[in-house]
Design a protein around this motif. Structure first.
Motif, short mmCIF file in Angstrom:
data_model
loop_
_atom_site.label_atom_id
_atom_site.label_comp_id
_atom_site.label_asym_id
_atom_site.label_seq_id
_atom_site.Cartn_x
_atom_site.Cartn_y
_atom_site.Cartn_z
N ILE A 1 0.84 -1.20 0.00
CA ILE A 1 0.00 0.00 0.00
C ILE A 1 0.87 1.25 0.00
O ILE A 1 0.63 2.21 -0.74
CB ILE A 1 -0.95 0.00 1.21
CG1 ILE A 1 -2.04 -1.06 1.02
CG2 ILE A 1 -1.59 1.37 1.42
CD1 ILE A 1 -2.87 -1.32 2.26
N VAL A 2 1.93 1.25 0.82
CA VAL A 2 2.81 2.42 0.90
C VAL A 2 3.69 2.52 -0.34
O VAL A 2 3.77 3.57 -0.99
CB VAL A 2 3.67 2.36 2.17
CG1 VAL A 2 4.69 3.50 2.17
CG2 VAL A 2 2.79 2.47 3.41
N GLU A 3 4.37 1.44 -0.70
CA GLU A 3 5.33 1.49 -1.81
C GLU A 3 4.65 1.78 -3.13
O GLU A 3 5.12 2.63 -3.91
CB GLU A 3 6.09 0.17 -1.89
CG GLU A 3 7.12 -0.03 -0.79
CD GLU A 3 7.97 -1.25 -1.03
OE1 GLU A 3 7.69 -2.02 -1.98
OE2 GLU A 3 8.94 -1.45 -0.27
N ARG A 4 3.57 1.07 -3.44
CA ARG A 4 2.92 1.25 -4.74
C ARG A 4 2.21 2.60 -4.82
O ARG A 4 2.13 3.20 -5.89
CB ARG A 4 1.93 0.12 -4.99
CG ARG A 4 2.55 -1.27 -5.13
CD ARG A 4 3.54 -1.36 -6.27
NE ARG A 4 4.88 -0.99 -5.87
CZ ARG A 4 5.83 -0.54 -6.67
NH1 ARG A 4 5.58 -0.36 -7.95
NH2 ARG A 4 7.03 -0.25 -6.22
N SER A 5 1.70 3.10 -3.71
CA SER A 5 1.07 4.43 -3.71
C SER A 5 2.12 5.51 -3.92
O SER A 5 1.99 6.38 -4.78
CB SER A 5 0.33 4.67 -2.39
OG SER A 5 -0.72 3.76 -2.22
N ARG A 6 3.20 5.47 -3.12
CA ARG A 6 4.23 6.50 -3.21
C ARG A 6 4.96 6.47 -4.54
O ARG A 6 5.48 7.50 -5.01
CB ARG A 6 5.22 6.36 -2.06
CG ARG A 6 4.65 6.64 -0.68
CD ARG A 6 3.85 7.93 -0.63
NE ARG A 6 4.58 9.09 -1.13
CZ ARG A 6 4.01 10.21 -1.56
NH1 ARG A 6 2.69 10.32 -1.57
NH2 ARG A 6 4.75 11.20 -1.98
N ALA A 7 5.02 5.31 -5.17
CA ALA A 7 5.68 5.22 -6.48
C ALA A 7 4.98 6.09 -7.52
O ALA A 7 5.59 6.52 -8.50
CB ALA A 7 5.71 3.77 -6.96
N SER A 8 3.70 6.37 -7.29
CA SER A 8 2.94 7.24 -8.19
C SER A 8 2.61 8.58 -7.55
O SER A 8 1.77 9.32 -8.07
CB SER A 8 1.65 6.55 -8.63
OG SER A 8 1.92 5.42 -9.43
N ASN A 9 3.28 8.90 -6.43
CA ASN A 9 2.99 10.14 -5.71
C ASN A 9 1.53 10.23 -5.30
O ASN A 9 0.89 11.28 -5.41
CB ASN A 9 3.38 11.37 -6.53
CG ASN A 9 4.85 11.70 -6.41
OD1 ASN A 9 5.51 11.30 -5.44
ND2 ASN A 9 5.38 12.41 -7.37
N ILE A 10 1.00 9.13 -4.82
CA ILE A 10 -0.36 9.06 -4.31
C ILE A 10 -0.29 8.72 -2.82
O ILE A 10 0.54 7.91 -2.40
CB ILE A 10 -1.19 8.00 -5.06
CG1 ILE A 10 -1.35 8.41 -6.53
CG2 ILE A 10 -2.55 7.81 -4.41
CD1 ILE A 10 -2.09 9.71 -6.77
N SER A 11 -1.15 9.31 -2.03
CA SER A 11 -1.12 9.11 -0.59
C SER A 11 -1.58 7.70 -0.20
O SER A 11 -2.64 7.25 -0.64
CB SER A 11 -2.03 10.13 0.11
OG SER A 11 -2.19 9.80 1.48
N PRO A 12 -0.82 7.02 0.67
CA PRO A 12 -1.26 5.71 1.17
C PRO A 12 -2.59 5.82 1.95
O PRO A 12 -3.37 4.86 1.96
CB PRO A 12 -0.12 5.29 2.10
CG PRO A 12 1.08 6.02 1.58
CD PRO A 12 0.55 7.34 1.12
N LEU A 13 -2.84 6.96 2.57
CA LEU A 13 -4.08 7.15 3.31
C LEU A 13 -5.27 7.17 2.34
O LEU A 13 -6.32 6.57 2.61
CB LEU A 13 -4.04 8.44 4.13
CG LEU A 13 -5.27 8.79 4.95
CD1 LEU A 13 -5.69 7.63 5.84
CD2 LEU A 13 -5.01 10.04 5.79
#
Length: 349
Positions: A94-106
């Protein structure tokens, strides 16, 4: 992107559907996945401004450990899940794949709950279609997006793509624009006040039951994301530190604030400002704290993007690095990896 159908609780009767019975007062609307009653306090979201841009693009300081604690707090099946395709826990993905696209894990947590209820469910139901990405209402999920990790990655890339489209061309693939009225499938006439709202309706083109104007009670819709996000934002002490940078597909890493990248896709310059890349320009910004331009290759006779690997002689491999400087990459010819990471392209003699 599947729709969420709600039900009405009527005295002595469980009625499917969302309109009041004749000559009776409207019954409360209940979310069938969370059991939450849509009282007045939870139905005041503005359908024209569902969330702030920073709600979806922020969260840079959120860690896998914090997401893991949140999943445990919610009694989620995902708290004990490791994706066999990635060999990583749900919290890490959730954290890695979200941040890879500059999207918030929250935001991603809210998206998962809204589409599959997995954040607050103790079972694995809907695991393979956790975010509804690539899963149209008219058919099953596209095989390439089946699986938890793939679902998270797909959802993050979709949202990032919609936001990038809005930044570069002013419109998403389905025609949503900031400040321009467009009909949802409820139907409602919505005039998005910011990019994130336009992107949310591109992902799920329904308003749903959680907005004050023209809302419907038959589906969760995009207003459900606002409801879940705001509940989750206050349910755990998430970090509020400043934005750390922007993820760049060209560099394949998160670059610091004010960094400038000449994109491998179109050679345009983009700068990381407040956690988001600016629209492309043919001119390099003048205030870059570090830059990743094309490197000029004498052997190829042209410029090539950052991370490109070129064999300059029988014994010398080099990779294009920061500031347009070639760096020695002795293993690039056999491993496809140099000091800047995986080679964007490889040119052998």
């Amino acid at each position: 992107m599947k729709l969420r159908v709600c039900v009405l609780l009527v005295p002595a009767l469980l009625a499917v559907g969302c309109g009041p019975l004749d000559d009776e007062a409207p019954a409360p609307v209940v979310d069938e996945l969370t059991g939450q009653v849509l009282q007045e306090a939870t139905t005041k979201y503005d359908m024209h401004r569902l969330l702030e841009d920073s709600d979806v693009t922020g969260g840079a300081a959120i860690t896998p450990a914090q997401v893991q604690q949140f999943l445990q707090q919610q009694g989620s099946y995902l708290a004990g899940y490791t994706d066999p395709a990635y060999g990583k826990t749900a919290a890490t993905l959730i954290v890695e794949r979200s941040r890879a696209s500059n999207i918030s894990p929250l935001y991603m947590l809210a998206r998962i709950q809204g589409e599959s209820s997995l954040i607050q469910s103790g079972t694995s139901t809907n695991l393979s279609k956790a975010t509804g990405c690539g899963c149209p209402d008219s058919s099953g999920c596209d095989a390439q997006y089946v699986g938890f990790g793939k679902q998270v990655e797909c959802a993050a890339k979709k949202m990032r793509g919609y936001l990038t489209d809005l930044e570069t061309s002013g419109t998403t693939v389905s025609g949503w624009k900031v400040g321009v009225t467009k009909a949802t499938l409820d139907p409602c006439s919505v005039k998005p006040a910011n990019k994130v709202t336009a992107a949310l309706y591109t992902y799920t083109p329904w308003v749903g039951a959680y907005a004050i104007q023209c809302g419907r009670t038959t589906v969760g819709g995009s207003s459900l994301m606002a409801s879940i996000y705001n509940r989750y934002a206050t349910a755990y002490p998430w970090p509020t530190s400043t934005v750390e940078g922007c993820y760049s597909g060209t560099v394949d890493a998160t670059v610091p604030e004010a960094s400038c990248v000449q994109s491998s896709s179109d050679a345009l310059w983009r700068q990381c400002l407040s956690g988001t890349f600016t629209a492309g320009s043919t001119v390099k910004p003048s205030n870059c704290n570090v830059s990743f331009p094309y490197c000029q290759s004498t052997r190829l006779g042209r410029g090539v993007p950052t991370r490109t690997c070129v064999q300059a002689s029988s014994t010398l491999w080099q990779q294009c690095g920061a500031e347009g400087v070639w760096r020695d990459a002795p293993g690039a010819g056999t491993t496809g990896v140099g000091p800047m990471g995986a080679c964007y392209q490889v040119y052998a003699l």
